[in-house]
Design an enzyme around this catalytic site. Structure first.
Site, mmCIF file in Angstrom:
data_model
loop_
_atom_site.group_PDB
_atom_site.id
_atom_site.type_symbol
_atom_site.label_atom_id
_atom_site.label_comp_id
_atom_site.label_asym_id
_atom_site.label_seq_id
_atom_site.Cartn_x
_atom_site.Cartn_y
_atom_site.Cartn_z
ATOM 1 C CE1 TYR A 101 11.746 -12.953 -24.581
ATOM 2 C CE2 TYR A 101 10.714 -13.634 -26.545
ATOM 3 C CZ TYR A 101 11.405 -13.763 -25.274
ATOM 4 O OH TYR A 101 11.906 -14.927 -25.333
ATOM 5 C CB ALA A 147 0.695 -17.002 -23.917
ATOM 6 C CG ASP A 148 3.833 -20.778 -21.277
ATOM 7 O OD1 ASP A 148 4.521 -20.103 -22.201
ATOM 8 O OD2 ASP A 148 4.618 -21.742 -21.198
ATOM 9 N NE ARG A 149 9.744 -17.100 -21.398
ATOM 10 C CZ ARG A 149 10.705 -16.542 -22.074
ATOM 11 N NH1 ARG A 149 10.733 -17.006 -23.458
ATOM 12 N NH2 ARG A 149 11.822 -15.964 -21.495
ATOM 13 C CG ASP A 158 6.811 -22.829 -16.351
ATOM 14 O OD1 ASP A 158 6.885 -24.128 -16.141
ATOM 15 O OD2 ASP A 158 5.763 -22.402 -16.951
ATOM 16 C CB THR A 190 8.411 -29.602 -22.892
ATOM 17 O OG1 THR A 190 7.220 -30.495 -22.423
ATOM 18 C CG2 THR A 190 8.985 -30.408 -24.043
ATOM 19 C CB THR A 219 24.382 -46.357 -18.408
ATOM 20 O OG1 THR A 219 25.583 -47.013 -18.666
ATOM 21 C CG2 THR A 219 24.468 -45.401 -19.573
#
Length: 256
Positions: A102, A110-112, A132, A135, A187
């Site tokens: 980046y 931070a989790d990445r 990952d 969400t 559906t």
């Protein structure tokens, strides 16, 4: 020394106890705490308070989170109440064997960053693509040298399906991933199955394109809350590592 490892995502807090004399193969199972919103505090920490009371041998806390300043302040206060050192892991341009791609390294979740640390130490001689699935779904490419190539972010399963329901003004429908079928017969099943196969197809296509662009064979690593569901529909070349973040926190604990 017993360390409490914490991974606070958008919907759930995961924790594990790590003793630096325990090998990675004996790494303990993760536990989870559901979030309770309390005013400006993004997470009621009563459950974590209970964890600390139940495990008096904990000597420090190493955490990664995506919940902002309010959560971190609450966590700091809790740690101080128990006289425990707290380390909140942040993304950095270079550290723990990783060079972040980046332009503004601190803006990488931070989790990445922690997941990349884990992948690099689990597969030190191999290029990796880290998926990952929570969400949001993040897809990060990493060379064997530890050089992060960048990555993509997609809506998660529940986000995409719920967005379709809301846009169609079909509030009478509820998402379900209980019966995934390629040829759905109603559906609700169609939305759930479409979300799953749509994301599976996207992951297969994106990881193939990344591998071609990187020019080397890659190890595909799958983690996150929806990874157990997705792995049923992905090929055998996707390595399911549900504790990837915890393993990254373990590495950071050992090297800090």
């Amino acid at each position: 020394m017993t360390t409490l490892l914490l991974d606070a995502g958008n919907t759930r807090l995961k924790w594990a106890l790590y003793n630096n004399q325990v090998t990675a193969k004996a790494f303990p199972s993760m536990q989870t705490l559901d979030y309770q919103l309390e005013g400006n505090n993004p997470l009621g920490l009563a459950g974590l308070q209970q964890v600390l009371q139940q495990h008096p041998t904990i000597q420090n806390i190493v955490a990664v989170h995506v919940l902002g300043a309010d959560f971190e302040q609450s966590l700091q206060a809790l740690a101080q109440d128990h006289h425990l050192p707290l380390q909140c892991v942040k993304s950095q341009a270079q550290g723990f064997g990783i060079q972040v791609a980046y332009h503004q390294p601190e803006r990488l979740g931070a989790d990445r960053f922690v997941a990349l640390v884990a992948a690099h130490h689990l597969y030190p001689q191999q290029a990796c693509i880290v998926i990952d699935a929570g969400t949001g779904v993040t897809i990060d490419a990493l060379l064997a040298s530890g050089e992060h190539q960048g990555g993509l972010i997609l809506p998660g399963l529940r986000v995409s399906g719920q967005a379709l329901i809301q846009r169609a003004k079909a509030s009478h429908l509820a998402q379900s991933f209980d019966a995934i079928e390629l040829f759905a017969k109603d559906t609700i099943q169609g939305i759930g199955s479409g979300s799953v196969f749509g994301l599976v197809g996207a992951l297969e296509g994106i990881t193939w394109r990344m591998e071609q662009a990187m020019g080397v064979p890659v190890q595909r690593i799958l983690t996150g809350g929806d990874s157990a569901l997705l792995k049923q529909y992905l090929g055998a070349d996707y390595q399911y590592v549900p504790q990837l973040i915890m393993q990254g926190l373990q590495v950071i604990t050992e090297l800090s």
